[in-house]
Design an enzyme around this catalytic site. Structure first.
Site, PDB file in Angstrom:
ATOM      1  N   HIS A  46       0.819  -1.221   0.000  1.00  0.00           N
ATOM      2  CA  HIS A  46       0.000   0.000   0.000  1.00  0.00           C
ATOM      3  C   HIS A  46       0.848   1.264   0.000  1.00  0.00           C
ATOM      4  O   HIS A  46       0.342   2.341  -0.282  1.00  0.00           O
ATOM      5  CB  HIS A  46      -0.915   0.006   1.230  1.00  0.00           C
ATOM      6  CG  HIS A  46      -2.017  -1.001   1.132  1.00  0.00           C
ATOM      7  ND1 HIS A  46      -3.328  -0.662   0.896  1.00  0.00           N
ATOM      8  CD2 HIS A  46      -1.998  -2.356   1.204  1.00  0.00           C
ATOM      9  CE1 HIS A  46      -4.072  -1.751   0.842  1.00  0.00           C
ATOM     10  NE2 HIS A  46      -3.289  -2.798   1.033  1.00  0.00           N
ATOM     11  N   ASP A  57       3.557   9.432  -0.464  1.00  0.00           N
ATOM     12  CA  ASP A  57       2.399   8.627  -0.089  1.00  0.00           C
ATOM     13  C   ASP A  57       2.162   7.561  -1.154  1.00  0.00           C
ATOM     14  O   ASP A  57       2.317   7.847  -2.350  1.00  0.00           O
ATOM     15  CB  ASP A  57       1.147   9.519   0.007  1.00  0.00           C
ATOM     16  CG  ASP A  57       0.159   9.012   1.049  1.00  0.00           C
ATOM     17  OD1 ASP A  57       0.141   7.795   1.298  1.00  0.00           O
ATOM     18  OD2 ASP A  57      -0.593   9.839   1.602  1.00  0.00           O
TER      19      ASP A  57
HETATM   20  P1  ADP Z   1      -3.192   6.309   5.028  1.00  0.00           P
HETATM   21  O1  ADP Z   1      -3.543   4.962   4.526  1.00  0.00           O
HETATM   22  O2  ADP Z   1      -1.731   6.579   4.965  1.00  0.00           O
HETATM   23  O3  ADP Z   1      -3.723   6.629   6.379  1.00  0.00           O
HETATM   24  P2  ADP Z   1      -5.105   7.282   3.023  1.00  0.00           P
HETATM   25  O4  ADP Z   1      -5.438   8.685   2.651  1.00  0.00           O
HETATM   26  O5  ADP Z   1      -4.826   6.394   1.872  1.00  0.00           O
HETATM   27  O6  ADP Z   1      -3.868   7.362   4.035  1.00  0.00           O
HETATM   28  O7  ADP Z   1      -6.301   6.621   3.830  1.00  0.00           O
HETATM   29  C1  ADP Z   1      -6.823   7.198   4.982  1.00  0.00           C
HETATM   30  C2  ADP Z   1      -8.262   6.716   5.166  1.00  0.00           C
HETATM   31  O8  ADP Z   1      -8.659   6.946   6.518  1.00  0.00           O
HETATM   32  C3  ADP Z   1      -9.241   7.468   4.281  1.00  0.00           C
HETATM   33  O9  ADP Z   1     -10.243   6.591   3.827  1.00  0.00           O
HETATM   34  C4  ADP Z   1      -9.819   8.514   5.232  1.00  0.00           C
HETATM   35  O10 ADP Z   1     -11.126   8.943   4.913  1.00  0.00           O
HETATM   36  C5  ADP Z   1      -9.812   7.780   6.553  1.00  0.00           C
HETATM   37  N1  ADP Z   1      -9.678   8.743   7.676  1.00  0.00           N
HETATM   38  C6  ADP Z   1      -8.640   9.556   7.899  1.00  0.00           C
HETATM   39  N2  ADP Z   1      -8.854  10.321   8.994  1.00  0.00           N
HETATM   40  C7  ADP Z   1     -10.061   9.996   9.463  1.00  0.00           C
HETATM   41  C8  ADP Z   1     -10.845  10.434  10.581  1.00  0.00           C
HETATM   42  N3  ADP Z   1     -10.418  11.389  11.418  1.00  0.00           N
HETATM   43  N4  ADP Z   1     -12.045   9.852  10.765  1.00  0.00           N
HETATM   44  C9  ADP Z   1     -12.474   8.885   9.929  1.00  0.00           C
HETATM   45  N5  ADP Z   1     -11.783   8.431   8.867  1.00  0.00           N
HETATM   46  C10 ADP Z   1     -10.586   8.968   8.627  1.00  0.00           C
HETATM   47  C1  G6P Z   2      -1.302   2.983   6.362  1.00  0.00           C
HETATM   48  C2  G6P Z   2      -0.625   1.640   6.157  1.00  0.00           C
HETATM   49  C3  G6P Z   2      -1.463   0.539   6.784  1.00  0.00           C
HETATM   50  C4  G6P Z   2      -1.770   0.876   8.245  1.00  0.00           C
HETATM   51  C5  G6P Z   2      -2.395   2.257   8.353  1.00  0.00           C
HETATM   52  C6  G6P Z   2      -2.653   2.680   9.797  1.00  0.00           C
HETATM   53  O1  G6P Z   2      -2.507   2.954   5.688  1.00  0.00           O
HETATM   54  O2  G6P Z   2      -0.440   1.407   4.764  1.00  0.00           O
HETATM   55  O3  G6P Z   2      -0.791  -0.700   6.711  1.00  0.00           O
HETATM   56  O4  G6P Z   2      -2.621  -0.086   8.803  1.00  0.00           O
HETATM   57  O5  G6P Z   2      -1.542   3.205   7.752  1.00  0.00           O
HETATM   58  O6  G6P Z   2      -1.517   2.529  10.576  1.00  0.00           O
HETATM   59  P1  G6P Z   2      -1.452   1.543  11.836  1.00  0.00           P
HETATM   60  O7  G6P Z   2       0.003   1.516  12.214  1.00  0.00           O
HETATM   61  O8  G6P Z   2      -2.321   2.169  12.865  1.00  0.00           O
HETATM   62  O9  G6P Z   2      -1.970   0.221  11.405  1.00  0.00           O
END
Ligand code: ADP
Ligand code: G6P
Length: 455
Positions: free
Chosen positions: A156, A364
Protein backbone atom coordinates in the site's frame (compact mmCIF):
# COMPACT_ATOMS: atom_id res chain seq x y z
CA UNK A 1 -12.87 -18.72 -7.46
CA UNK A 2 -11.92 -20.09 -4.02
CA UNK A 3 -12.52 -18.26 -0.75
CA UNK A 4 -10.65 -14.98 -0.38
CA UNK A 5 -8.31 -14.89 2.62
CA UNK A 6 -6.97 -11.44 3.40
CA UNK A 7 -3.96 -11.18 5.70
CA UNK A 8 -2.92 -7.81 7.07
CA UNK A 9 -1.35 -6.60 10.27
CA UNK A 10 -4.23 -4.27 11.05
CA UNK A 11 -7.73 -5.75 10.96
CA UNK A 12 -10.35 -3.03 11.05
CA UNK A 13 -13.40 -3.01 13.22
CA UNK A 14 -16.36 -3.69 10.97
CA UNK A 15 -18.88 -2.50 13.53
CA UNK A 16 -21.27 -0.22 11.62
CA UNK A 17 -20.58 3.44 12.27
CA UNK A 18 -17.14 2.83 13.74
CA UNK A 19 -14.65 4.62 11.54
CA UNK A 20 -11.29 3.12 10.67
CA UNK A 21 -8.50 5.38 9.59
CA UNK A 22 -5.85 4.21 7.17
CA UNK A 23 -6.35 3.44 3.52
CA UNK A 24 -5.61 -0.25 3.97
CA UNK A 25 -8.40 -0.85 6.47
CA UNK A 26 -10.89 1.28 4.56
CA UNK A 27 -10.08 -0.43 1.24
CA UNK A 28 -10.06 -4.02 2.52
CA UNK A 29 -13.19 -3.50 4.63
CA UNK A 30 -14.96 -2.50 1.47
CA UNK A 31 -13.61 -5.39 -0.64
CA UNK A 32 -14.63 -8.01 1.90
CA UNK A 33 -18.06 -6.43 2.31
CA UNK A 34 -18.60 -7.13 -1.40
CA UNK A 35 -16.61 -10.31 -2.07
CA UNK A 36 -16.89 -12.01 1.33
CA UNK A 37 -14.09 -14.08 2.85
CA UNK A 38 -11.78 -14.34 5.82
CA UNK A 39 -9.67 -11.50 7.26
CA UNK A 40 -6.78 -12.51 9.47
CA UNK A 41 -4.51 -10.27 11.51
CA UNK A 42 -3.80 -8.38 14.73
CA UNK A 43 -6.71 -7.25 16.87
CA UNK A 44 -4.84 -4.18 18.14
CA UNK A 45 -4.31 -5.57 21.65
CA UNK A 46 -1.11 -6.54 23.44
CA UNK A 47 -0.42 -8.85 26.37
CA UNK A 48 2.71 -9.91 28.30
CA UNK A 49 2.85 -13.30 26.49
CA UNK A 50 1.77 -14.29 22.97
CA UNK A 51 -1.87 -15.41 23.12
CA UNK A 52 -2.64 -18.98 22.05
CA UNK A 53 -6.12 -18.56 20.61
CA UNK A 54 -7.25 -16.91 17.41
CA UNK A 55 -10.65 -15.29 17.95
CA UNK A 56 -13.03 -16.06 15.11
CA UNK A 57 -16.22 -14.09 14.64
CA UNK A 58 -18.75 -14.13 11.82
CA UNK A 59 -20.24 -10.96 10.37
CA UNK A 60 -22.49 -11.88 7.45
CA UNK A 61 -20.23 -13.02 4.63
CA UNK A 62 -17.06 -11.92 6.45
CA UNK A 63 -15.16 -14.03 8.96
CA UNK A 64 -12.75 -12.09 11.15
CA UNK A 65 -9.91 -14.13 12.65
CA UNK A 66 -7.83 -11.97 14.95
CA UNK A 67 -5.16 -12.41 17.58
CA UNK A 68 -3.29 -10.16 20.03
CA UNK A 69 0.46 -9.53 19.97
CA UNK A 70 2.86 -10.11 22.81
CA UNK A 71 4.38 -6.91 24.16
CA UNK A 72 7.72 -7.98 22.72
CA UNK A 73 6.30 -8.54 19.22
CA UNK A 74 4.47 -5.23 19.41
CA UNK A 75 7.73 -3.48 20.23
CA UNK A 76 10.05 -5.33 17.86
CA UNK A 77 7.83 -6.29 14.95
CA UNK A 78 5.26 -3.47 14.87
CA UNK A 79 6.91 -0.41 16.43
CA UNK A 80 10.46 -1.49 15.68
CA UNK A 81 11.22 -2.94 12.29
CA UNK A 82 7.85 -2.20 10.61
CA UNK A 83 7.42 1.39 11.70
CA UNK A 84 10.90 2.56 12.64
CA UNK A 85 12.65 1.04 9.63
CA UNK A 86 10.34 0.02 6.80
CA UNK A 87 7.86 2.91 7.06
CA UNK A 88 10.47 5.71 7.05
CA UNK A 89 12.67 3.99 4.45
CA UNK A 90 9.79 3.28 2.08
CA UNK A 91 8.68 6.91 2.46
CA UNK A 92 12.17 8.13 1.51
CA UNK A 93 13.06 9.24 5.04
CA UNK A 94 16.32 7.40 5.49
CA UNK A 95 17.20 9.98 8.17
CA UNK A 96 14.46 8.52 10.38
CA UNK A 97 15.48 4.85 10.06
CA UNK A 98 16.25 3.34 13.48
CA UNK A 99 17.52 -0.15 12.75
CA UNK A 100 18.26 -2.76 15.41
CA UNK A 101 19.07 -6.31 14.48
CA UNK A 102 17.04 -7.85 17.30
CA UNK A 103 13.97 -5.97 16.07
CA UNK A 104 14.44 -7.41 12.61
CA UNK A 105 14.64 -10.84 14.21
CA UNK A 106 11.42 -10.00 16.06
CA UNK A 107 9.83 -9.04 12.72
CA UNK A 108 10.70 -12.42 11.23
CA UNK A 109 9.64 -14.24 14.41
CA UNK A 110 6.25 -12.50 14.47
CA UNK A 111 5.66 -13.26 10.78
CA UNK A 112 6.40 -16.92 11.39
CA UNK A 113 4.13 -17.01 14.42
CA UNK A 114 1.29 -15.31 12.55
CA UNK A 115 1.74 -17.79 9.67
CA UNK A 116 1.47 -20.67 12.17
CA UNK A 117 -1.76 -19.22 13.56
CA UNK A 118 -3.21 -18.71 10.09
CA UNK A 119 -2.23 -22.16 8.80
CA UNK A 120 -5.02 -24.23 10.46
CA UNK A 121 -7.66 -21.82 9.11
CA UNK A 122 -6.65 -22.33 5.47
CA UNK A 123 -8.48 -24.49 2.93
CA UNK A 124 -6.84 -25.95 -0.20
CA UNK A 125 -8.59 -23.68 -2.72
CA UNK A 126 -8.28 -20.43 -0.75
CA UNK A 127 -6.77 -17.44 -2.54
CA UNK A 128 -4.44 -15.76 -0.06
CA UNK A 129 -3.87 -12.02 -0.36
CA UNK A 130 -1.27 -10.51 1.98
CA UNK A 131 -1.20 -6.75 2.51
CA UNK A 132 1.54 -4.28 3.30
CA UNK A 133 5.03 -3.93 4.66
CA UNK A 134 4.50 -5.62 8.02
CA UNK A 135 4.08 -9.01 6.38
CA UNK A 136 6.71 -9.23 3.63
CA UNK A 137 8.03 -12.64 4.90
CA UNK A 138 4.54 -14.20 5.13
CA UNK A 139 4.61 -16.12 1.81
CA UNK A 140 7.99 -17.71 2.51
CA UNK A 141 6.77 -18.70 6.00
CA UNK A 142 3.58 -20.29 4.60
CA UNK A 143 5.46 -22.04 1.80
CA UNK A 144 7.85 -23.55 4.35
CA UNK A 145 4.78 -25.06 6.05
CA UNK A 146 3.72 -26.66 2.78
CA UNK A 147 1.03 -24.18 1.70
CA UNK A 148 0.52 -24.58 -2.06
CA UNK A 149 -2.25 -21.99 -2.53
CA UNK A 150 -1.86 -18.91 -4.67
CA UNK A 151 -0.40 -16.13 -2.52
CA UNK A 152 -0.42 -12.50 -3.65
CA UNK A 153 1.08 -9.43 -2.01
CA UNK A 154 0.01 -5.80 -2.31
CA UNK A 155 2.15 -2.96 -1.05
CA UNK A 156 0.00 0.00 0.00
CA UNK A 157 2.96 2.32 0.50
CA UNK A 158 5.66 3.45 -1.97
CA UNK A 159 8.50 1.15 -2.95
CA UNK A 160 11.82 2.99 -2.63
CA UNK A 161 14.58 3.21 -5.19
CA UNK A 162 17.76 1.19 -4.71
CA UNK A 163 19.84 3.86 -2.85
CA UNK A 164 17.14 4.13 -0.18
CA UNK A 165 16.15 0.47 0.00
CA UNK A 166 19.74 -0.55 0.57
CA UNK A 167 19.94 1.68 3.67
CA UNK A 168 17.96 -1.12 5.32
CA UNK A 169 20.61 -3.64 6.38
CA UNK A 170 18.59 -6.78 5.50
CA UNK A 171 17.30 -5.33 2.19
CA UNK A 172 18.43 -8.39 0.20
CA UNK A 173 16.45 -10.68 2.50
CA UNK A 174 13.36 -8.52 2.03
CA UNK A 175 13.71 -8.72 -1.76
CA UNK A 176 14.16 -12.47 -1.56
CA UNK A 177 11.06 -12.74 0.68
CA UNK A 178 9.00 -10.82 -1.89
CA UNK A 179 10.11 -13.23 -4.61
CA UNK A 180 8.12 -16.02 -2.90
CA UNK A 181 4.77 -14.46 -3.84
CA UNK A 182 2.94 -15.46 -7.00
CA UNK A 183 2.12 -11.82 -7.68
CA UNK A 184 3.43 -8.59 -6.15
CA UNK A 185 1.23 -5.52 -6.64
CA UNK A 186 2.16 -1.83 -6.42
CA UNK A 187 0.23 1.44 -6.41
CA UNK A 188 2.04 3.19 -9.29
CA UNK A 189 4.23 2.37 -12.28
CA UNK A 190 7.22 4.06 -10.62
CA UNK A 191 6.90 1.90 -7.48
CA UNK A 192 6.84 -1.22 -9.62
CA UNK A 193 9.81 0.03 -11.64
CA UNK A 194 11.80 0.62 -8.44
CA UNK A 195 11.04 -2.94 -7.34
CA UNK A 196 12.12 -4.41 -10.69
CA UNK A 197 15.33 -2.32 -10.63
CA UNK A 198 16.14 -3.41 -7.06
CA UNK A 199 15.50 -7.06 -7.79
CA UNK A 200 17.65 -7.07 -10.92
CA UNK A 201 20.50 -4.96 -9.52
CA UNK A 202 20.60 -6.24 -5.95
CA UNK A 203 19.40 -9.83 -6.22
CA UNK A 204 20.59 -10.88 -9.66
CA UNK A 205 17.08 -11.41 -11.03
CA UNK A 206 16.75 -11.55 -14.83
CA UNK A 207 14.01 -9.74 -16.71
CA UNK A 208 11.90 -12.17 -18.76
CA UNK A 209 9.36 -9.61 -20.00
CA UNK A 210 7.49 -6.52 -18.79
CA UNK A 211 5.78 -8.38 -15.93
CA UNK A 212 8.05 -11.28 -15.08
CA UNK A 213 11.51 -11.71 -13.58
CA UNK A 214 13.44 -14.91 -13.14
CA UNK A 215 14.98 -15.21 -9.70
CA UNK A 216 16.73 -18.50 -8.95
CA UNK A 217 14.10 -21.17 -9.63
CA UNK A 218 11.16 -18.78 -9.24
CA UNK A 219 9.34 -16.47 -11.63
CA UNK A 220 8.44 -13.20 -9.87
CA UNK A 221 5.42 -11.48 -11.38
CA UNK A 222 4.57 -7.89 -10.56
CA UNK A 223 1.86 -5.44 -11.59
CA UNK A 224 0.40 -1.99 -10.97
CA UNK A 225 -2.98 -1.83 -9.19
CA UNK A 226 -3.86 1.66 -7.94
CA UNK A 227 -6.24 1.40 -4.97
CA UNK A 228 -9.34 3.54 -5.25
CA UNK A 229 -12.82 4.25 -3.90
CA UNK A 230 -16.41 3.76 -5.06
CA UNK A 231 -17.27 7.31 -6.19
CA UNK A 232 -21.04 6.77 -6.32
CA UNK A 233 -21.13 5.47 -2.76
CA UNK A 234 -19.15 8.46 -1.57
CA UNK A 235 -21.50 10.86 -3.32
CA UNK A 236 -24.41 9.14 -1.58
CA UNK A 237 -22.65 9.20 1.79
CA UNK A 238 -22.01 12.93 1.45
CA UNK A 239 -25.77 13.27 1.05
CA UNK A 240 -27.30 11.24 3.88
CA UNK A 241 -29.52 13.10 6.30
CA UNK A 242 -26.96 12.85 9.09
CA UNK A 243 -24.15 14.18 6.95
CA UNK A 244 -26.32 17.03 5.68
CA UNK A 245 -26.83 17.99 9.32
CA UNK A 246 -23.08 17.98 9.96
CA UNK A 247 -22.49 20.01 6.81
CA UNK A 248 -25.02 22.60 8.02
CA UNK A 249 -23.18 22.83 11.35
CA UNK A 250 -19.88 23.30 9.57
CA UNK A 251 -21.29 26.00 7.28
CA UNK A 252 -22.92 27.85 10.19
CA UNK A 253 -19.68 27.88 12.08
CA UNK A 254 -17.78 29.24 9.07
CA UNK A 255 -19.98 32.34 8.67
CA UNK A 256 -19.44 32.48 4.89
CA UNK A 257 -15.71 32.03 5.17
CA UNK A 258 -14.06 29.81 2.58
CA UNK A 259 -12.63 26.51 3.72
CA UNK A 260 -9.53 24.45 2.98
CA UNK A 261 -9.80 20.91 4.33
CA UNK A 262 -7.10 18.35 5.06
CA UNK A 263 -7.61 14.91 6.57
CA UNK A 264 -4.71 12.62 7.31
CA UNK A 265 -3.33 10.45 10.09
CA UNK A 266 -0.86 12.40 12.20
CA UNK A 267 2.25 11.19 10.38
CA UNK A 268 5.46 12.90 9.25
CA UNK A 269 4.93 11.50 5.74
CA UNK A 270 1.71 13.47 5.34
CA UNK A 271 3.33 16.92 5.19
CA UNK A 272 1.00 18.58 7.70
CA UNK A 273 3.74 20.82 9.08
CA UNK A 274 4.70 22.06 5.61
CA UNK A 275 0.99 22.58 4.84
CA UNK A 276 0.50 24.80 7.89
CA UNK A 277 3.50 26.84 6.77
CA UNK A 278 1.99 27.18 3.29
CA UNK A 279 -1.30 28.36 4.82
CA UNK A 280 0.60 30.95 6.81
CA UNK A 281 2.44 32.06 3.66
CA UNK A 282 -0.92 32.40 1.90
CA UNK A 283 -2.10 34.76 4.64
CA UNK A 284 1.09 36.77 4.20
CA UNK A 285 1.00 37.12 0.42
CA UNK A 286 -2.77 37.49 0.02
CA UNK A 287 -4.04 39.58 2.94
CA UNK A 288 -7.56 39.45 1.44
CA UNK A 289 -7.81 35.90 2.83
CA UNK A 290 -7.19 37.02 6.42
CA UNK A 291 -10.41 36.57 8.41
CA UNK A 292 -12.07 35.25 5.23
CA UNK A 293 -10.60 31.76 5.12
CA UNK A 294 -10.32 28.82 7.52
CA UNK A 295 -8.34 25.63 7.34
CA UNK A 296 -9.66 22.47 8.97
CA UNK A 297 -6.96 19.91 9.63
CA UNK A 298 -8.37 16.61 10.88
CA UNK A 299 -5.43 14.52 12.05
CA UNK A 300 -6.30 11.36 14.02
CA UNK A 301 -3.45 10.25 16.25
CA UNK A 302 -1.39 7.40 14.89
CA UNK A 303 1.45 5.21 16.25
CA UNK A 304 1.74 7.40 19.34
CA UNK A 305 4.27 5.07 21.01
CA UNK A 306 6.91 6.06 18.44
CA UNK A 307 9.16 9.06 19.15
CA UNK A 308 9.07 10.50 15.62
CA UNK A 309 5.27 10.56 15.88
CA UNK A 310 5.37 12.22 19.29
CA UNK A 311 7.66 14.86 17.84
CA UNK A 312 5.50 15.65 14.81
CA UNK A 313 2.50 15.95 17.14
CA UNK A 314 4.38 18.38 19.35
CA UNK A 315 5.58 20.38 16.35
CA UNK A 316 2.14 20.60 14.80
CA UNK A 317 0.46 21.71 18.00
CA UNK A 318 3.06 24.45 18.32
CA UNK A 319 2.70 25.53 14.71
CA UNK A 320 -1.12 25.65 14.76
CA UNK A 321 -0.98 27.70 17.97
CA UNK A 322 1.61 30.09 16.57
CA UNK A 323 -0.24 30.70 13.30
CA UNK A 324 -3.57 31.09 15.07
CA UNK A 325 -1.95 33.54 17.48
CA UNK A 326 -0.60 35.52 14.55
CA UNK A 327 -3.70 35.71 12.33
CA UNK A 328 -6.60 34.84 14.66
CA UNK A 329 -9.12 37.19 16.18
CA UNK A 330 -11.65 37.11 18.99
CA UNK A 331 -14.18 35.43 16.68
CA UNK A 332 -11.82 33.79 14.21
CA UNK A 333 -9.55 30.72 14.39
CA UNK A 334 -7.61 30.39 11.12
CA UNK A 335 -6.56 26.73 11.62
CA UNK A 336 -8.96 24.30 13.29
CA UNK A 337 -6.74 21.45 14.30
CA UNK A 338 -8.63 18.32 15.36
CA UNK A 339 -7.35 14.88 16.42
CA UNK A 340 -10.63 12.96 16.49
CA UNK A 341 -12.24 10.38 14.21
CA UNK A 342 -15.45 11.00 12.31
CA UNK A 343 -17.96 8.70 10.72
CA UNK A 344 -17.26 8.22 7.08
CA UNK A 345 -20.40 9.98 5.85
CA UNK A 346 -19.67 12.98 8.07
CA UNK A 347 -16.17 13.22 6.65
CA UNK A 348 -17.52 13.04 3.10
CA UNK A 349 -19.93 15.88 3.89
CA UNK A 350 -17.03 17.95 5.24
CA UNK A 351 -15.19 17.34 1.97
CA UNK A 352 -18.23 18.55 0.08
CA UNK A 353 -18.34 21.70 2.16
CA UNK A 354 -14.72 22.70 1.42
CA UNK A 355 -13.69 24.83 -1.56
CA UNK A 356 -10.21 23.31 -1.45
CA UNK A 357 -8.94 19.85 -0.52
CA UNK A 358 -5.26 20.15 0.41
CA UNK A 359 -3.63 16.73 0.12
CA UNK A 360 0.07 17.45 0.24
CA UNK A 361 2.05 14.47 1.59
CA UNK A 362 5.84 14.45 1.33
CA UNK A 363 5.45 10.90 0.05
CA UNK A 364 2.40 8.63 -0.09
CA UNK A 365 1.55 5.27 -1.65
CA UNK A 366 -1.78 6.44 -3.08
CA UNK A 367 -3.74 8.66 -0.67
CA UNK A 368 -7.40 7.74 -0.61
CA UNK A 369 -8.37 11.09 0.87
CA UNK A 370 -7.50 12.74 -2.46
CA UNK A 371 -9.93 10.40 -4.21
CA UNK A 372 -12.62 10.78 -1.55
CA UNK A 373 -12.42 14.58 -1.76
CA UNK A 374 -13.02 14.49 -5.51
CA UNK A 375 -15.86 11.96 -5.27
CA UNK A 376 -17.65 13.96 -2.56
CA UNK A 377 -17.84 17.21 -4.56
CA UNK A 378 -20.98 18.76 -5.99
CA UNK A 379 -20.71 18.29 -9.76
CA UNK A 380 -22.14 21.71 -10.57
CA UNK A 381 -19.99 23.61 -8.10
CA UNK A 382 -17.00 21.46 -7.20
CA UNK A 383 -14.03 22.33 -5.06
CA UNK A 384 -10.40 22.10 -6.19
CA UNK A 385 -7.90 19.45 -5.23
CA UNK A 386 -4.41 20.73 -4.37
CA UNK A 387 -2.33 17.58 -4.58
CA UNK A 388 1.27 16.73 -3.85
CA UNK A 389 3.17 15.40 -6.84
CA UNK A 390 4.58 12.82 -4.42
CA UNK A 391 1.23 11.13 -3.72
CA UNK A 392 0.48 8.03 -5.80
CA UNK A 393 -2.83 9.67 -6.76
CA UNK A 394 -0.91 12.31 -8.73
CA UNK A 395 -0.15 9.68 -11.38
CA UNK A 396 -3.90 9.45 -12.11
CA UNK A 397 -5.28 12.95 -11.49
CA UNK A 398 -4.48 15.43 -14.22
CA UNK A 399 -7.29 17.68 -13.01
CA UNK A 400 -5.61 18.45 -9.68
CA UNK A 401 -3.34 21.42 -9.01
CA UNK A 402 -0.09 19.56 -8.48
CA UNK A 403 2.33 21.01 -5.94
CA UNK A 404 5.72 20.28 -4.47
CA UNK A 405 5.22 20.20 -0.68
CA UNK A 406 8.80 21.37 -0.12
CA UNK A 407 7.93 24.64 -1.89
CA UNK A 408 6.02 26.70 0.69
CA UNK A 409 5.42 29.67 -1.59
CA UNK A 410 4.42 27.42 -4.49
CA UNK A 411 1.86 25.68 -2.28
CA UNK A 412 0.49 29.01 -1.03
CA UNK A 413 0.12 30.20 -4.63
CA UNK A 414 -1.66 26.99 -5.60
CA UNK A 415 -4.07 27.39 -2.66
CA UNK A 416 -4.80 30.94 -3.81
CA UNK A 417 -5.33 29.80 -7.37
CA UNK A 418 -7.70 27.08 -6.15
CA UNK A 419 -9.68 29.54 -4.01
CA UNK A 420 -10.14 31.96 -6.90
CA UNK A 421 -10.58 29.50 -9.76
CA UNK A 422 -13.53 30.23 -12.10
CA UNK A 423 -16.39 27.74 -11.89
CA UNK A 424 -15.98 26.49 -15.49
CA UNK A 425 -12.37 25.49 -14.90
CA UNK A 426 -13.29 23.83 -11.59
CA UNK A 427 -16.02 21.81 -13.31
CA UNK A 428 -13.72 20.75 -16.12
CA UNK A 429 -10.98 19.61 -13.77
CA UNK A 430 -13.42 17.83 -11.50
CA UNK A 431 -15.16 16.03 -14.37
CA UNK A 432 -11.88 14.62 -15.65
CA UNK A 433 -10.93 13.31 -12.18
CA UNK A 434 -14.40 11.87 -11.54
CA UNK A 435 -14.24 10.08 -14.87
CA UNK A 436 -10.89 8.59 -13.84
CA UNK A 437 -12.42 7.42 -10.53
CA UNK A 438 -15.35 5.80 -12.29
CA UNK A 439 -13.11 3.95 -14.73
CA UNK A 440 -10.75 2.81 -12.04
CA UNK A 441 -12.79 2.31 -8.90
CA UNK A 442 -12.13 0.12 -5.87
CA UNK A 443 -13.80 -2.84 -7.58
CA UNK A 444 -11.37 -2.55 -10.50
CA UNK A 445 -8.46 -2.62 -8.02
CA UNK A 446 -9.31 -5.89 -6.33
CA UNK A 447 -10.87 -7.60 -9.34
CA UNK A 448 -7.81 -6.92 -11.49
CA UNK A 449 -5.41 -8.04 -8.75
CA UNK A 450 -7.30 -11.23 -7.96
CA UNK A 451 -7.88 -11.94 -11.66
CA UNK A 452 -4.13 -11.71 -12.34
CA UNK A 453 -3.31 -13.77 -9.25
CA UNK A 454 -5.64 -16.55 -10.39
CA UNK A 455 -3.80 -16.97 -13.74
P1 ADP B 1 -3.19 6.31 5.03
O1 ADP B 1 -3.54 4.96 4.53
O2 ADP B 1 -1.73 6.58 4.97
O3 ADP B 1 -3.72 6.63 6.38
P2 ADP B 1 -5.10 7.28 3.02
O4 ADP B 1 -5.44 8.68 2.65
O5 ADP B 1 -4.83 6.39 1.87
O6 ADP B 1 -3.87 7.36 4.04
O7 ADP B 1 -6.30 6.62 3.83
C1 ADP B 1 -6.82 7.20 4.98
C2 ADP B 1 -8.26 6.72 5.17
O8 ADP B 1 -8.66 6.95 6.52
C3 ADP B 1 -9.24 7.47 4.28
O9 ADP B 1 -10.24 6.59 3.83
C4 ADP B 1 -9.82 8.51 5.23
O10 ADP B 1 -11.13 8.94 4.91
C5 ADP B 1 -9.81 7.78 6.55
N1 ADP B 1 -9.68 8.74 7.68
C6 ADP B 1 -8.64 9.56 7.90
N2 ADP B 1 -8.85 10.32 8.99
C7 ADP B 1 -10.06 10.00 9.46
C8 ADP B 1 -10.85 10.43 10.58
N3 ADP B 1 -10.42 11.39 11.42
N4 ADP B 1 -12.05 9.85 10.76
C9 ADP B 1 -12.47 8.88 9.93
N5 ADP B 1 -11.78 8.43 8.87
C10 ADP B 1 -10.59 8.97 8.63
C1 G6P C 1 -1.30 2.98 6.36
C2 G6P C 1 -0.62 1.64 6.16
C3 G6P C 1 -1.46 0.54 6.78
C4 G6P C 1 -1.77 0.88 8.25
C5 G6P C 1 -2.39 2.26 8.35
C6 G6P C 1 -2.65 2.68 9.80
O1 G6P C 1 -2.51 2.95 5.69
O2 G6P C 1 -0.44 1.41 4.76
O3 G6P C 1 -0.79 -0.70 6.71
O4 G6P C 1 -2.62 -0.09 8.80
O5 G6P C 1 -1.54 3.21 7.75
O6 G6P C 1 -1.52 2.53 10.58
P1 G6P C 1 -1.45 1.54 11.84
O7 G6P C 1 0.00 1.52 12.21
O8 G6P C 1 -2.32 2.17 12.86
O9 G6P C 1 -1.97 0.22 11.41
Amino acid sequence: MGRLVIVSNRVASITPGKASTGGLAVGIGDVLGKAGGLWFGWNGETSPQSPEQVQVTEHGNITLATIGLSRKDYEQYYLGFSNNVLWPAFHYRSDLIRYQRDEYEGYQRANLWLAEKLFPLLKPDDIIWVHDYHLIPMAAALRAMGVKNKIGFFLHIPFPTQPILTCIPPSSELLRALSHYDLVGFQTPSDRQAFVDCLTRESGARKLDEDNLQMEDRVVRSGVYPISVYPDEIEDQAHTAASRRHLRRLRQSLLDRKLIISVDRLDYSKGQFERFRAFEKLMEIQPSHRSALSMVQIAPLSRSDIKTYQKIRHDLEGEAGRINGRFGDIDYTPIRYINRNYERSTLMAFFRGAQVGAVTPLRDGMNLVAKEYVAAQHRDDPGVLVLSRFAGAAAEFDGALLVNPYDTLGMAEAMHRALTMPKEERKERHASMLQQLKTNDLGAWWRRFLGDLAV
